[in-house]
Design a protein around this motif. Structure first.
Motif, PDB file in Angstrom:
ATOM      1  N   PHE A   1       6.356  25.464  -9.705  1.00  0.00           N
ATOM      2  CA  PHE A   1       6.974  24.932  -8.499  1.00  0.00           C
ATOM      3  C   PHE A   1       6.312  23.583  -8.106  1.00  0.00           C
ATOM      4  N   SER A   2       6.998  22.593  -8.067  1.00  0.00           N
ATOM      5  CA  SER A   2       6.301  21.004  -7.829  1.00  0.00           C
ATOM      6  C   SER A   2       6.930  20.516  -6.855  1.00  0.00           C
ATOM      7  N   THR A   3       6.425  19.689  -5.737  1.00  0.00           N
ATOM      8  CA  THR A   3       6.920  18.772  -4.872  1.00  0.00           C
ATOM      9  C   THR A   3       6.035  17.591  -4.999  1.00  0.00           C
ATOM     10  N   GLN A   4       6.770  16.377  -4.382  1.00  0.00           N
ATOM     11  CA  GLN A   4       5.975  15.133  -4.496  1.00  0.00           C
ATOM     12  C   GLN A   4       6.562  14.469  -3.067  1.00  0.00           C
ATOM     13  N   TRP A   5       5.600  13.809  -2.542  1.00  0.00           N
ATOM     14  CA  TRP A   5       6.201  12.731  -1.423  1.00  0.00           C
ATOM     15  C   TRP A   5       5.587  11.525  -1.966  1.00  0.00           C
ATOM     16  N   SER A   6       6.133  10.543  -2.026  1.00  0.00           N
ATOM     17  CA  SER A   6       5.751   9.118  -2.295  1.00  0.00           C
ATOM     18  C   SER A   6       6.217   8.275  -1.297  1.00  0.00           C
ATOM     19  N   HIS A   7       5.052   7.708  -0.645  1.00  0.00           N
ATOM     20  CA  HIS A   7       5.362   6.609   0.524  1.00  0.00           C
ATOM     21  C   HIS A   7       4.804   5.311   0.237  1.00  0.00           C
ATOM     22  N   ASN A   8       5.441   4.364   0.160  1.00  0.00           N
ATOM     23  CA  ASN A   8       5.030   2.875  -0.007  1.00  0.00           C
ATOM     24  C   ASN A   8       5.527   1.969   0.802  1.00  0.00           C
TER      25      ASN A   8
ATOM     26  N   SER B   1       0.675  -0.979  -0.065  1.00  0.00           N
ATOM     27  CA  SER B   1      -0.154  -0.031  -0.027  1.00  0.00           C
ATOM     28  C   SER B   1       0.872   1.211  -0.038  1.00  0.00           C
ATOM     29  N   GLY B   2       0.358   2.417  -0.233  1.00  0.00           N
ATOM     30  CA  GLY B   2       0.976   3.634  -0.523  1.00  0.00           C
ATOM     31  C   GLY B   2       0.125   4.765  -0.886  1.00  0.00           C
ATOM     32  N   PHE B   3       0.929   5.906  -1.024  1.00  0.00           N
ATOM     33  CA  PHE B   3       0.373   7.200  -1.422  1.00  0.00           C
ATOM     34  C   PHE B   3       1.265   8.038  -2.372  1.00  0.00           C
ATOM     35  N   ASP B   4       1.085   8.849  -3.188  1.00  0.00           N
ATOM     36  CA  ASP B   4       1.564   9.990  -3.701  1.00  0.00           C
ATOM     37  C   ASP B   4       0.923  11.345  -3.440  1.00  0.00           C
TER      38      ASP B   4
END
Length: 836
Positions: free
Chosen positions: A393-400, A372-375
């Motif tokens: 300007f862009s940011t991303q946090w991906s957690h899996n 499972s995870g999210f972006d």
């Protein structure tokens, strides 16, 4: 530290070039105001629904934008610059209504034209000829664009159905996407990650209604503004702009003998705020496959043969979803955020009987893989006075997080084992992109990006104790910490020259650092570090021969970094007879590609031809070697596959795509791609080579669509690919055939369909062969593939998307720089023009 200072310097110089924030930027924004009104019959006073409203510049000949009136005759055109325009309204059986001098200003960007009445024609309508304002397929200097909104049967279905019609793109029956036969392709939605890093790209695409798609961009030779990942290319799905406020949504799904799926989406748009919610899922019925493997070892010290027959029962379920929201503070500043989540689980139970010289006898494996995870993305866009100039300007946090739990039990020997593997992956990205149209001849794009990857894995091993119990084995257990940082900066210049020549030139610099920290109670310190810098140039030259013919020459350099499964130095013994281990010293693949392409449109027919050459260094492949294990009086044999940089590869290839409509109701599409495989292994790996010649690999598809009266549609398709070569053997070939029927109701708001896949055979056979001097292994896998299914779809409300034009800009974070696992065999595939 030097790398971070360099990136900060580049970023600051970009920002200082045009740091004009606030609402006083001027009238050059692409999102300013709106023009709205209501259209009705002058005699009956009834609203004219689904009439075409087109907006032109005051003296322009081509429409800027357009929209259909809703069932109450209302229309709204968003994203209108201050200026003077001409509005044209057309409706079957009515004369064209022209409204001149429609003016909007920065102080009054919204213009309501109120009630617009049109008198009906006094003459009977004898014949109507509809001519599209844009072709179905357009060829641009850096991409091929499929205008899905021009497809008369696009409504209903999903993004998967649209992609099956896009030139050079192929979609298999499970929704897996490939570009010119290569599955190593990046799929984006409105320039952002599509969720492919989540549970399943195929599931994400099935959750996007087809009638929400405006166009699909196909980029076979990505420029330097994209991450330097060495894939076949990029597919970017652009959602359409319906310009109608309110609430809309849809429900779709299917029930079949192989799997079931469902999807729900809801869209809300009011003023300058938008909200979209999507939830989808699918579940397969448990499927039982047949497996066979035979291994023979003939060396100076070992002579053995083992044969194994078994079954494997697999079930799967997945849930994916997303929530996106955006707000336009004014005409020049906007903020968007989105969260995409996923959950997926596979359960496998397998049994096998082994005979021959080894004493495995019977084996039972229980295997569970939940993940499972999210972006989470946050994007800020500022537009300047000059039209087309903007800073993003862009940011991303991906957690899996993922777990792999398995228990392996043998009846004769005792390599019995139980394992619980827990992994956590966090990825943080900061990105800035700047676009400056210098004039009508030059456009400059530049930007910087920094990716931080943190991966931690705990592998707890349990060995047999008393009875049927297992006890924790500290000696075999391990932990693995993996850190990777990638800093990048790029600049791309587009030049439009006289006589229909165009140039797209770019340069990207990427610096990668890797820090691995594997720890085990019994093994020595296996920590490792790596760093390398890569310059990635790109160049595209295009000549528009006529209005319908284009020729293009492109050069690109790409890299493919090995991801975690290629680097992990601990042995994966989930299959005791066929084990795997990563290689922390792997270097990235580096490829250079030259491609020559030709496109032409003849009426409704499309032809795309290309030829290419690709040279790859540090080619990554899995090398299998026989191993012997002595435990007391028992001697068993198994194979150990290690990923290696085996050498280089030179490939030549060509592809063809054609679409023809011999009759108004029939459309036929076909594509074929072929390329050579001739590796040149170096050093010790030349001894492992059994494939010594030049081999031609290929793939293709054929599709026929029949559109009948009363919204009835029938389709049939077939596609397949040859076996894929490695220096040790072949991986399975694949082909499939299917037919489908669909009936649409109530102006395509509802639909019901039937489909049959591989109706004439229960199983598909997947055969592979691996061999080296003194060693040979043959595997066969039979997967139940025949299926029959019922599909349905229902759309309600008015579909609604924010007025963006992602075809002209790339927003958000797009991390596409890692080589992913390819069924245990790395690298070695076809060139970028024809897949990897």
């Amino acid at each position: 530290m030097k790398r971070i200072i360099l990136l900060i310097t580049i970023l600051c110089s970009v920002i200082s070039a045009k740091a004009q924030f606030g609402v006083g930027g001027g009238g050059g924004s692409t999102i300013v105001g709106k023009i709205s009104g209501t259209v009705s019959d002058s005699v009956t006073k009834k609203p004219l629904d689904y009439g075409t409203v087109s907006l032109f510049r005051a003296t322009g000949k081509a429409p800027i934008t357009g929209v259909l009136t809703d069932d109450k005759g209302n229309f709204k055109l968003d994203g209108i610059h201050p200026g003077v325009y001409r509005l044209e309204i057309t409706f079957v059986g009515y004369p064209t209504k022209v409204i001149n001098n429609v003016e909007t200003t920065p102080s009054k960007p919204d213009k309501n034209l109120g009630s617009i009445v049109i008198p009906p024609n006094t003459k009977a309508l004898k014949e109507v000829t509809i001519t599209g304002t844009a072709p179905l397929v357009e060829n641009r200097i850096d991409k091929l664009v499929y205008n899905a909104e021009k497809d008369v049967i696009a409504a209903g279905g999903s993004a998967t159905d649209i992609l099956q019609k896009v030139p050079l793109v192929n979609v298999d029956i499970n929704g897996n996407v490939s570009l010119r036969g290569d599955a190593n392709v990046r799929v984006l939605i409105n320039g952002r990650p599509s969720g492919a890093t989540s549970a399943s790209l195929a599931d994400v695409l099935k959750g996007i209604p087809a009638d929400q798609i405006k166009s699909v961009e196909v980029i076979t030779s990505p420029s330097a503004k994209y991450d330097a990942e060495g894939s076949a290319g990029i597919i970017n799905i652009i959602t359409k702009q319906k310009n109608i406020s309110g609430i809309s949504g849809g429900i779709s799904g299917g029930v079949g003998t192989r799997q079931n799926n469902g999807n729900f989406n809801l869209n809300y748009n009011k003023n300058r705020f938008n909200l979209t919610v999507n939830v989808g899922g699918n579940a397969s019925w448990p499927q039982t496959s047949n497996t066979y493997q035979a291994t023979s070892i003939n060396t100076a010290t070992t002579n053995s043969f083992t044969e194994s027959n078994g079954t494997s029962r697999v079930s799967r379920h997945a849930v994916t979803g997303s929530v996106s929201a955006g707000y336009e503070f004014n005409a020049y500043n906007s903020l968007n955020t989105s969260v995409r989540f996923n959950q997926i689980k596979f359960n496998t139970n397998s049994n096998s009987i082994t005979t021959g010289d080894d004493n495995y006898t019977s084996n039972t494996i229980a295997h569970a893989i939940p993940a499972s995870g999210f972006d989470w993305n946050i994007d800020y866009v500022h537009k300047f006075k000059k039209e087309g100039e903007e800073l993003d300007f862009s940011t991303q946090w991906s957690h899996n997080i993922g777990k792999t739990d398995y228990t392996s039990i043998y009846s004769a020997v005792n390599p019995n084992q139980k394992s619980n593997i827990d992994g956590t992956n966090n990825e943080y990205t900061l990105q800035a992109d700047y676009v400056l149209p210098i004039n009508t001849t030059f456009k400059l794009e530049s930007g910087a990006k920094y990716i931080i990857r943190r991966i931690n894995t705990t592998n707890d091993i349990f060995s047999p104790s008393t009875g049927n119990d297992f006890a924790f084995n500290d000696a075999l257990s391990s932990t693995y910490g993996y850190n990777q940082n990638v800093g990048a900066a790029y600049s791309v210049l587009t030049i439009n020259l006289p006589k229909n020549y165009s140039i797209l030139a770019g340069l990207r610099d990427e610096y990668t650092t890797i820090d691995g920290n594997p720890q085990s109670a019994t093994q020595q310190n296996l920590s490792f570090t790596q760093d390398y810098n890569t310059l990635v140039p790109s160049l595209t030259l295009q000549k528009k021969l006529t209005a319908t013919q284009t020729i293009k020459l492109a050069y690109s350099k790409r890299i493919t970094r090995p991801s975690l499964q290629y680097l992990n130095p601990y042995v994966d013994a989930s299959n005791v007879t066929a084990q795997k281990v990563g290689n922390p010293t792997l270097s990235p693949e580096v490829s250079q590609t030259v491609e020559l392409g030709y496109n032409t449109f003849i009426g409704s027919s499309v032809i795309n031809l290309s030829a290419y050459y690709k040279h790859t260094d540090n080619l990554i492949e899995g090398i299998a070697k026989p191993q012997t294990l002595v435990s007391g009086t028992d001697t068993t044999h198994y194979t150990l596959t290690t990923f290696q940089n085996i050498g280089s590869n030179n490939s030549f290839g060509g592809s063809f795509f054609g679409s023809i409509t011999p009759f108004k109701i029939l459309t036929i599409q076909g594509s074929i791609n072929a390329y050579t495989y001739k590796p040149d292994p170096t050093g010790l790996f030349s001894n492992a080579q059994t494939q010594n010649g030049t081999y031609v690999q290929y793939g293709g598809f054929m599709r026929a669509t029949l559109t009948l009266p009363s919204d009835f549609i029938a389709e049939s398709f077939a596609f397949g690919s040859s076996a894929r070569r490695t220096i040790q053997g072949t991986n399975p070939a694949f082909s499939i055939f299917g037919v489908g029927f669909k009936k649409q109701f109530d102006k395509k708001k509802y639909s019901l369909g039937l489909n049959a896949i591989q109706p004439f055979s229960t199983y598909k056979n997947f055969n592979s062969n691996i061999s080296s001097p003194g060693f040979n292994q043959v595997s066969r896998f039979q997967l139940p593939f025949r299926s029959f299914g019922l599909t349905f779809a229902y759309n309600f409300g008015k579909l609604n998307f924010k007025p963006q034009n992602p075809m002209e800009k790339k927003k958000g974070v797009n991390n596409d720089d890692l080589k992913q696992d390819d069924n245990g065999v790395g690298g070695g595939g076809p060139p970028a023009g024809g897949g990897r």
